[in-house]
Structure formats: C-alpha cells, structure tokens
Scaffold this active site. Sequence first.
Site, mmCIF file in Angstrom:
data_model
loop_
_atom_site.group_PDB
_atom_site.id
_atom_site.type_symbol
_atom_site.label_atom_id
_atom_site.label_comp_id
_atom_site.label_asym_id
_atom_site.label_seq_id
_atom_site.Cartn_x
_atom_site.Cartn_y
_atom_site.Cartn_z
ATOM 1 N N LEU A 170 0.737 -1.233 -0.029
ATOM 2 C CA LEU A 170 0.148 -0.026 -0.061
ATOM 3 C C LEU A 170 0.964 1.364 -0.123
ATOM 4 C CD1 LEU A 170 -2.820 1.048 -0.247
ATOM 5 C CD2 LEU A 170 -3.013 0.621 2.364
ATOM 6 N N TYR A 171 1.967 1.327 0.946
ATOM 7 C CA TYR A 171 2.834 2.313 0.780
ATOM 8 C C TYR A 171 3.483 2.832 -0.405
ATOM 9 C CZ TYR A 171 6.876 5.620 2.193
ATOM 10 O OH TYR A 171 7.708 6.318 2.172
#
Length: 250
Positions: A155-156
């Site tokens: 996600l990052y």
Amino acid sequence: MSQKLSGKVALVTGASKGIGRATALALAADGATVAVNYLSSASSASDVVSQIGTDRATAIRADVSTPEGQKSLVAETVQKYGKIDILVLNAGSLLQNGGIDDIDEETFDRLFAVNVRGPLFMAKAAIPYIPAGGRIMFFSTSLTKVSGITPNYLLYAATKGAVEQMASVLAKTLASKNVTVNTICPGPIGTDAFFVGKTEQMVKGVAGMNPFGRIGTPEEIAGVVKFVASEESSWMTGQCFRINGGMTVG
C-alpha cells in the site's frame, strides 16, 4: 556563507522532525525564509523556528491531508510572506504493515489521503502564489524501484507510485509558468519513523542493501532538496532523485 536562496520563501510540510526538519534548516542556511508546517509536534516546530530565527521562520499548524488544513496553511504563509517560491511536500505516512492480508478500505483511504491527496491539493492551493522560477518538490521513495520489495509495503509503495506520476504530469503543465516540479525519492533514512518496529538485526540488513553499508541521514536528503531549490537546477524538471547510496542504480 552561501545565501543563494536569499529573498525566497519556502513552505515545508511536516517540518518539525526528520527529513522535513533537516530541509527547513538547510534552506534557511542558504538564506530562505521558511514556513515550518507541523501537525502535532509544536515544541519541535518551535525549536526549528528558534534555530532559524523568528525574523525568517514561523511555525504553522495544519493537517495537510485535509482541504481545510491545506487552504489555511497556504493562506497563512502568503499572508505573512506574500508568496511561496519553494514548496516542499514532505509530510506523509510510512506504513510498514500494508500487505494484502493486512489492509482494509479504511487504511487504504487514510494512507492515500495523507500521501497522495494531501500533496496534490497542497500543490493546487499553492500554485497561484508560486512566481516564475518557483520550485515544487514532491516526496516518494526508492522502494518504487526496488525489485526485492517485501509484501508489507504494497500500500505504501502504491501511494508513492501515484505521487511520482502526478509530479511527472505537473512538470509538463507548469513548465509554461517557469516552475519546476521534481520528486525526492529517499532510500532508508535514519528517522524516528524508519526505526519503528525494526530490530538491530533488521536495521543492519537494510543498511546492507546499498554499497556503503549504512543508513542515510536526513541531512543528506536536505542537501539535495537545497540544490533542487536553487537556480542551478533550473533545467531539471519531471525528475525523480533517488538518494539511496546505490540501493537502486539506473
């Protein structure tokens, strides 16, 4: 002492600690006046201002992930200093447990609000007050180019990939206004956020990913930001500066 940025106004988001703090101090050392944005670390922001001097720095509290925070931060900076020559969009969140098994829609929305929507709409709010010769710097990560990236950064890395694409398009858009747009993409840097949840063995493992065998420092990132803010960088736009000691090459 060099004063290449004398007369310039810099707005640095997330400037109370880590890379943002080092950046605010580096820009001020080259003569810039600095708006030091913070969210929760008022004492740390005040310390940055005191080191620069209250005649050339002010601390401004604002949540740059929200429309209200973005608009108020720009408005207060412009009210005090009249313009924004250098916009450093450093504020963001490092999520280390963002693998497919751990994320949910709430986490997705929160991280994209902080890391993507926040910088984009901060730029939109500030652009009317950035004169010709201005500089906008987004922040990404070298992880977007690391083939051995671990699943927990799904996600990052997605948020930072979006940032890089936004900056590339904006670089084309704003060239006609003689404003450059670039992306700072650090590798592992010795900030408080980096060390959270990492054992000494894990830190050594990360350090071993580059030829220098160490973790970078916030000051090493700030030095590149200072160069990109200067007149010497006027022919560079739409670039990702991967500052990682050779962790990625090419």
